[in-house]
Design an enzyme around this catalytic site. Structure first.
Site, short mmCIF file in Angstrom:
data_model
loop_
_atom_site.label_atom_id
_atom_site.label_comp_id
_atom_site.label_asym_id
_atom_site.label_seq_id
_atom_site.Cartn_x
_atom_site.Cartn_y
_atom_site.Cartn_z
N VAL A 104 0.84 -1.20 0.00
CA VAL A 104 0.00 0.00 0.00
C VAL A 104 0.87 1.25 0.00
O VAL A 104 0.63 2.19 -0.77
CB VAL A 104 -0.96 -0.01 1.21
CG1 VAL A 104 -1.69 1.33 1.32
CG2 VAL A 104 -1.96 -1.15 1.09
N GLU A 145 16.82 11.39 2.71
CA GLU A 145 17.73 11.56 3.85
C GLU A 145 17.90 10.18 4.46
O GLU A 145 16.99 9.65 5.08
CB GLU A 145 17.15 12.57 4.85
CG GLU A 145 18.17 13.08 5.86
CD GLU A 145 18.09 12.33 7.17
OE1 GLU A 145 18.95 11.44 7.36
OE2 GLU A 145 17.19 12.61 7.96
#
Length: 513
Positions: free
Chosen positions: A238, A277
């Site tokens: 999902v 990041e």
């Protein structure tokens, strides 16, 4: 689903009970708080106890589709991308709402993230509440949204060129479990201030801080429906729709390097922009003129929040003639900070986020020993911890003495309270060792000479570095990595511009009569 908390006989159990009673378990999709389409929930586990705090809506593919569609419509069909006054008002309202529930937010983080209470006064709550929304709020007024190029270029003075900064579109903000509020606010703040709409997907280990944010937006702000959606799910399938759906324009992800690489590959088919990041194996460089006590204090940083910080300086590079002395002192210091109840005010080392992460850290320690690194202290499951914490996901802080920077224990991100001490033979060798890494996220240098420390810092290939305890963090300071530590920057002007597209408009003025 029934909640299991046990007797309220210890601080973290009391905090967990209050957090569970106040938790928002619904998602925010298209301006409405709602359960999953099929009514399913997943368990939110308290890492300090291993017990179920309660349930959270488990989004289906249909829920994610609806959230993406709502964000797309809010961007394409409303004036949110152009109405700076509305954006400022909504973010100010959200700031006020968050401040009003600061205590509840902090207890929620202790319960679901297992973070020590002492971290609430810095990166977990206080720092992001102080500036993560306020800084991009300022930029709404102060940023140079347009500039006019001088002259007319190749086509004469009658040709005027205007460079316009516009929002990218729909942003998928995918956040980790270690500092969830800090990362969430530093993603959505600039994304929304820049005029984008957002689908926020929090880590399934720490969903309630994000669903609380969704409730505050729904009940306490004027955000138009669909501008910010909060979708909670334990399903990678999902969540993966954010990377494949062509209606999403940018992925803003903080997490592991492996997942970051997967997102880049998956997003390539629809040419999404990606901000990543990622992980780190940052070096704490101790020069031969540094204060040894400052080095030991800095080394303790890897113990904070059980070492679950991407910027943690988990490699300590020490002058060879001092390595035995400093290793012994650091090991003694690690032995003095045992894992404990994260709700206690003096706890430094809380639990790891999950049983799976606990197992990964223990496996890394065992492999380090097999590979020949010397385990000086720690590394196992504590056997003397308080009874109510015995099913929690704790590991004793570990120190390795390792002369070989090529071993996995010295190169792999462990994301746990594990420090590797490596000898160096002077400034050049320390820089070489620091740069001999696949990662380049953060770092630190200690020296009695600020000039010498700065000279070494400038030579380390990393996105951020501190000299003599200098703090690089701030909503106005760009943060991110080089090499396999990521792409792009979060925070600062550079982080704000990451959520913008550049358009150049040429206009030709009428010929004078």
């Amino acid at each position: 689903m029934s909640d299991v908390l046990g007797a309220r006989t210890a601080p973290v159990l009391e905090v967990a009970a209050r957090a569970a009673a106040r938790a928002e378990r619904r998602m925010l999709i298209d301006g409405e708080l709602r359960a999953a389409a099929d009514g399913a929930e997943f368990d939110n586990i308290a890492p300090a106890t291993g017990q179920v705090l309660g349930g959270t809506a488990a989004a289906t593919a249909a829920d994610m589709d609806r959230a993406i569609g709502a964000a797309r419509r809010a961007f394409d069909d409303t004036d949110w991308p152009r109405n700076r006054a509305l954006r400022a008002r909504c973010l100010e309202q959200l700031q006020t709402a968050l401040e009003g529930e600061k205590t509840e937010l902090g207890e929620e983080l202790i319960a679901e993230a297992g973070c020590p209470a002492m971290t609430l006064t810095n990166a977990q709550v206080d720092w992001p509440l102080a500036e993560a929304l306020r800084y991009p709020l300022r930029l709404i007024d102060e940023f140079a949204w347009e500039r006019v190029l001088p002259g007319g270029g190749l086509f004469g003075e009658r040709n005027v060129r205007t460079v316009v900064q516009e929002p990218v579109g729909v942003v998928a903000a995918i956040c980790p479990s270690n500092f969830p509020v800090e990362v969430v606010l530093n993603k959505i703040g600039p994304a929304l201030a820049a005029g984008n709409t957002v689908v926020l997907k929090p880590d399934p280990n720490t969903p309630w801080n994000a669903t609380r944010l969704g409730r505050l937006i729904a009940e306490r702000t004027d955000f138009p429906p669909g501008v910010l959606n909060v979708v909670t799910t334990p399903s990678n399938e999902v969540a993966g729709l954010l990377a494949t759906d062509p209606r999403v324009d940018l992925i803003s992800f903080t997490g592991s390097t492996a997942v970051g690489k997967h997102l880049v590959r998956t997003a390539a088919d629809t040419m999404k922009r990606t901000f990543l990041e990622l992980g780190g194996k940052s070096a704490l460089i101790v020069l031969d003129d540094a204060d040894p006590m400052a080095a030991i204090r800095s080394a303790i940083g890897v113990c904070v929040h059980a070492g679950q910080a991407c910027a943690a300086t988990s490699r300590m590079l020490v002058p060879r003639h001092l390595v035995d002395e400093i290793t012994a002192q650091v090991a003694a210091a690690y032995g003095a900070v045992p894992p404990a109840d994260p709700a206690l005010p003096d706890t430094l080392v809380g639990p790891l986020i999950s049983a799976a992460q606990q197992r990964r850290v223990l496996d890394a320690v065992e492999r380090g020993v097999r590979d020949g690194a010397r385990l000086v202290t720690g590394g196992g499951i504590p056997d003397d911890i308080a009874p109510h914490l015995r099913d929690g996901f704790f590991v004793r802080p570990a120190v390795f003495a390792c002369a070989d920077n090529t071993l996995p224990i010295a190169r792999d991100e462990i994301f746990g309270p594990v420090l590797v001490i490596i000898p160096h033979d002077g400034d050049d060798d320390a820089v070489r060792l620091a740069n001999d890494s696949d990662y380049g996220l953060a770092g630190a240098v200690l020296s009695s000479s600020p000039e010498r420390g700065m000279a070494v810092a400038r030579r380390v290939r990393t996105g951020a570095i501190g000299v003599n305890g200098g703090m690089f963090y701030g909503a106005d300071a760009p943060f991110g990595g080089v090499k396999q530590s990521g792409l792009g920057r979060q925070c600062g002007l550079e982080g704000f511009q990451q959520y913008l597209e550049t358009k150049t408009i040429g206009t030709r003025s009428p010929r004078p009569r």
